[in-house]
Motif scaffolding. Sequence first.
Motif, PDB file in Angstrom:
ATOM      1  N   ILE A 220     -61.002  82.330 -17.353  1.00 12.07           N
ATOM      2  CA  ILE A 220     -60.648  83.513 -17.822  1.00 12.07           C
ATOM      3  C   ILE A 220     -61.118  84.682 -17.058  1.00 12.07           C
ATOM      4  CG2 ILE A 220     -60.890  85.540 -19.847  1.00 12.07           C
ATOM      5  CD1 ILE A 220     -61.204  83.034 -21.535  1.00 12.07           C
TER       6      ILE A 220
ATOM      7  N   SER B 237     -58.591  84.338 -13.950  1.00 11.91           N
ATOM      8  CA  SER B 237     -57.670  85.144 -14.193  1.00 11.91           C
ATOM      9  C   SER B 237     -57.596  86.632 -14.281  1.00 11.91           C
ATOM     10  CB  SER B 237     -57.080  84.697 -15.714  1.00 11.91           C
ATOM     11  OG  SER B 237     -56.577  83.268 -15.713  1.00 11.91           O
TER      12      SER B 237
ATOM     13  N   MET C 287     -52.467  80.919 -13.898  1.00  9.53           N
ATOM     14  CA  MET C 287     -52.922  80.248 -14.974  1.00  9.53           C
ATOM     15  C   MET C 287     -53.492  78.949 -14.599  1.00  9.53           C
ATOM     16  SD  MET C 287     -51.130  79.092 -18.442  1.00  9.53           S
ATOM     17  CE  MET C 287     -50.158  77.580 -17.723  1.00  9.53           C
TER      18      MET C 287
ATOM     19  N   TYR D  46     -58.499  77.660 -23.163  1.00  8.19           N
ATOM     20  CA  TYR D  46     -57.889  78.709 -22.354  1.00  8.19           C
ATOM     21  C   TYR D  46     -56.387  79.368 -23.089  1.00  8.19           C
ATOM     22  CZ  TYR D  46     -55.851  81.265 -18.333  1.00  8.19           C
ATOM     23  OH  TYR D  46     -55.247  82.221 -17.697  1.00  8.19           O
TER      24      TYR D  46
ATOM     25  N   LEU E 232     -55.188  82.733 -24.973  1.00  4.20           N
ATOM     26  CA  LEU E 232     -54.234  83.645 -24.178  1.00  4.20           C
ATOM     27  C   LEU E 232     -53.139  83.899 -25.379  1.00  4.20           C
ATOM     28  CD1 LEU E 232     -52.936  84.307 -21.457  1.00  4.20           C
ATOM     29  CD2 LEU E 232     -51.668  82.270 -21.564  1.00  4.20           C
TER      30      LEU E 232
ATOM     31  N   SER F 217     -52.118  87.646 -26.715  1.00  8.57           N
ATOM     32  CA  SER F 217     -50.764  87.788 -26.795  1.00  8.57           C
ATOM     33  C   SER F 217     -50.490  88.324 -27.987  1.00  8.57           C
ATOM     34  CB  SER F 217     -49.751  86.513 -26.173  1.00  8.57           C
ATOM     35  OG  SER F 217     -50.321  86.410 -25.076  1.00  8.57           O
TER      36      SER F 217
END
Length: 129
Positions: free
Chosen positions: A24, A27, A56, A86, A90, A94
């Motif tokens: 993370i 990213s 990613m 992960y 995500l 979102s």
Amino acid sequence: MKVKVNEENNNYMVTTFKGVLISILISIICIIILAVILTYTSLSESTVPILNSIIMIVSIAIGAIYSSIRIRRKGWLNGAIVGLLYFILLILVSYIFVRSYKINSHVTIKAIVAVLTGAIGGMIGVNLK
């Protein structure tokens, strides 16, 4: 004897979560760099989805390699778990920030890619010394 099993399980969980956290953080750093590049260059915004996928994949691979190096067994499984966790995070992010977010075939394919990337990263990591 039970204490040893609990310590091993605890160490396994901590190491797996560290791998996810590393993924993370990588990213986030890469996305910030991408945002700066998009702001100050003529790079087309149409490249963002591809670059996000690359970010990613690289992030998950690094996190899976880290976890598997530390755990030293079942690299494919450790990596796949890192990739799955992960991706779940995500999806949660979102849903929080994009109210109209829907799970469709594109998201399903990205989930499969995340798990496979983690498994491959885990296999690489378990074989590194």
